[in-house]
Design an enzyme around this catalytic site. Sequence first.
Site, PDB file in Angstrom:
ATOM      1  N   HIS A 152       0.997  33.206 -39.200  1.00  0.00           N
ATOM      2  CA  HIS A 152       2.069  32.430 -38.419  1.00  0.00           C
ATOM      3  C   HIS A 152       3.086  33.164 -37.508  1.00  0.00           C
ATOM      4  O   HIS A 152       4.058  32.699 -37.014  1.00  0.00           O
ATOM      5  CB  HIS A 152       2.924  31.601 -39.438  1.00  0.00           C
ATOM      6  CG  HIS A 152       2.135  30.534 -40.340  1.00  0.00           C
ATOM      7  ND1 HIS A 152       1.279  29.539 -39.963  1.00  0.00           N
ATOM      8  CD2 HIS A 152       2.074  30.741 -41.656  1.00  0.00           C
ATOM      9  CE1 HIS A 152       1.027  28.794 -41.230  1.00  0.00           C
ATOM     10  NE2 HIS A 152       1.254  29.500 -42.002  1.00  0.00           N
ATOM     11  N   THR A 153       2.514  34.453 -37.273  1.00  0.00           N
ATOM     12  CA  THR A 153       3.283  35.269 -36.412  1.00  0.00           C
ATOM     13  C   THR A 153       2.694  35.224 -35.173  1.00  0.00           C
ATOM     14  O   THR A 153       3.279  35.604 -34.048  1.00  0.00           O
ATOM     15  CB  THR A 153       3.507  36.599 -37.041  1.00  0.00           C
ATOM     16  OG1 THR A 153       2.302  37.028 -37.422  1.00  0.00           O
ATOM     17  CG2 THR A 153       4.306  36.694 -38.145  1.00  0.00           C
TER      18      THR A 153
ATOM     19  N   GLY B  73     -13.829  24.608 -43.884  1.00  0.00           N
ATOM     20  CA  GLY B  73     -12.486  24.509 -44.511  1.00  0.00           C
ATOM     21  C   GLY B  73     -11.878  25.939 -45.222  1.00  0.00           C
ATOM     22  O   GLY B  73     -11.167  25.812 -45.972  1.00  0.00           O
TER      23      GLY B  73
ATOM     24  N   GLY C  69     -10.673  28.498 -43.730  1.00  0.00           N
ATOM     25  CA  GLY C  69      -9.641  29.171 -42.892  1.00  0.00           C
ATOM     26  C   GLY C  69     -10.086  30.230 -41.984  1.00  0.00           C
ATOM     27  O   GLY C  69      -9.598  31.218 -41.941  1.00  0.00           O
ATOM     28  N   LEU C  70     -11.252  30.469 -41.705  1.00  0.00           N
ATOM     29  CA  LEU C  70     -11.997  31.604 -41.117  1.00  0.00           C
ATOM     30  C   LEU C  70     -12.345  31.294 -39.470  1.00  0.00           C
ATOM     31  O   LEU C  70     -12.871  32.074 -38.992  1.00  0.00           O
ATOM     32  CB  LEU C  70     -13.294  31.899 -41.560  1.00  0.00           C
ATOM     33  CG  LEU C  70     -13.418  32.356 -43.150  1.00  0.00           C
ATOM     34  CD1 LEU C  70     -14.711  32.564 -43.650  1.00  0.00           C
ATOM     35  CD2 LEU C  70     -12.280  33.527 -43.232  1.00  0.00           C
ATOM     36  N   SER C  71     -11.591  30.272 -38.939  1.00  0.00           N
ATOM     37  CA  SER C  71     -11.352  30.024 -37.610  1.00  0.00           C
ATOM     38  C   SER C  71     -12.773  29.787 -36.768  1.00  0.00           C
ATOM     39  O   SER C  71     -13.067  30.178 -35.901  1.00  0.00           O
ATOM     40  CB  SER C  71     -10.895  31.370 -36.915  1.00  0.00           C
ATOM     41  OG  SER C  71      -9.403  31.307 -37.113  1.00  0.00           O
ATOM     42  N   SER C  72     -13.438  28.791 -37.596  1.00  0.00           N
ATOM     43  CA  SER C  72     -14.723  28.342 -36.764  1.00  0.00           C
ATOM     44  C   SER C  72     -14.342  27.645 -35.555  1.00  0.00           C
ATOM     45  O   SER C  72     -15.259  27.490 -34.537  1.00  0.00           O
ATOM     46  CB  SER C  72     -15.443  27.157 -37.897  1.00  0.00           C
ATOM     47  OG  SER C  72     -14.673  26.267 -38.222  1.00  0.00           O
ATOM     48  N   SER C  73     -13.278  27.126 -35.289  1.00  0.00           N
ATOM     49  CA  SER C  73     -12.727  26.364 -34.013  1.00  0.00           C
ATOM     50  C   SER C  73     -12.956  27.322 -32.879  1.00  0.00           C
ATOM     51  O   SER C  73     -13.348  27.195 -31.878  1.00  0.00           O
ATOM     52  CB  SER C  73     -11.551  25.737 -34.023  1.00  0.00           C
ATOM     53  OG  SER C  73     -10.489  26.540 -34.716  1.00  0.00           O
TER      54      SER C  73
ATOM     55  N   ASP D  56      -6.771  34.004 -33.228  1.00  0.00           N
ATOM     56  CA  ASP D  56      -8.197  33.866 -33.747  1.00  0.00           C
ATOM     57  C   ASP D  56      -9.095  34.001 -32.451  1.00  0.00           C
ATOM     58  O   ASP D  56     -10.056  34.411 -32.610  1.00  0.00           O
ATOM     59  CB  ASP D  56      -7.998  32.132 -33.876  1.00  0.00           C
ATOM     60  CG  ASP D  56      -7.404  31.836 -35.222  1.00  0.00           C
ATOM     61  OD1 ASP D  56      -6.877  32.848 -35.811  1.00  0.00           O
ATOM     62  OD2 ASP D  56      -7.139  30.762 -35.416  1.00  0.00           O
TER      63      ASP D  56
END
Length: 200
Positions: free
Chosen positions: A33-34, A120, A122-126, A170
């Site tokens: 979140h930084t 899901g 949290g490994l930034s597939s998007s 990301d």
Amino acid sequence: MVQQKVAGIFENSFGQKPLMVFSPGRLNIIGEHTDYNEGFVFPAAIDKGIYAAFGPSQTEFCKVEAVDMKETFTFTLEQVVPLENGDWRNYILGVVKGIQATGKKIKPFHLVFGGDIPEGAGLSSSAALENAVVFGLNALFDLGFSKEKMIFISQQAEHDFVGVKCGIMDQFASMFGQKDKALLLDCRSITAKAFPIALQ
């Protein structure tokens, strides 16, 4: 393997050898979140990600096949707008729109993609998908974008077409990641220093 599967589906669907791209996912060691507050983060690219196959279309239509979802999507380059409940389609449309906004010209294309990032996790597939699309189209149409320009196109796609006001971590980690290294990234200056890391 995913790469062979994606390439095989492309060849069967479109009758041509594809341009293949691999875009990795990422993990983050420090700094959640930084990034969108222009702070420091410490991500690393991983060996799982998105495999994408590209080729030119001989019609006015772009056709995309999402292997893992078993879904297809057809659109024209004249009608690139966010879709309500567009899911993965909006990541692709957002990147296309971002390329168009630079004034660069692309032609209709075909795309098949699949991945091995756990859903899901949290490994930034998007971000991996966005980077795969911009990197592949940059190569296919010889657009001349730098890697830094491409990550900002990917980020803007997520802002405008997905509605997620993400930072740059990301996309940066996926595009600039190095084998067996993590990146100490300053999200204000968009500069990074690589450090060796053993994750096994």
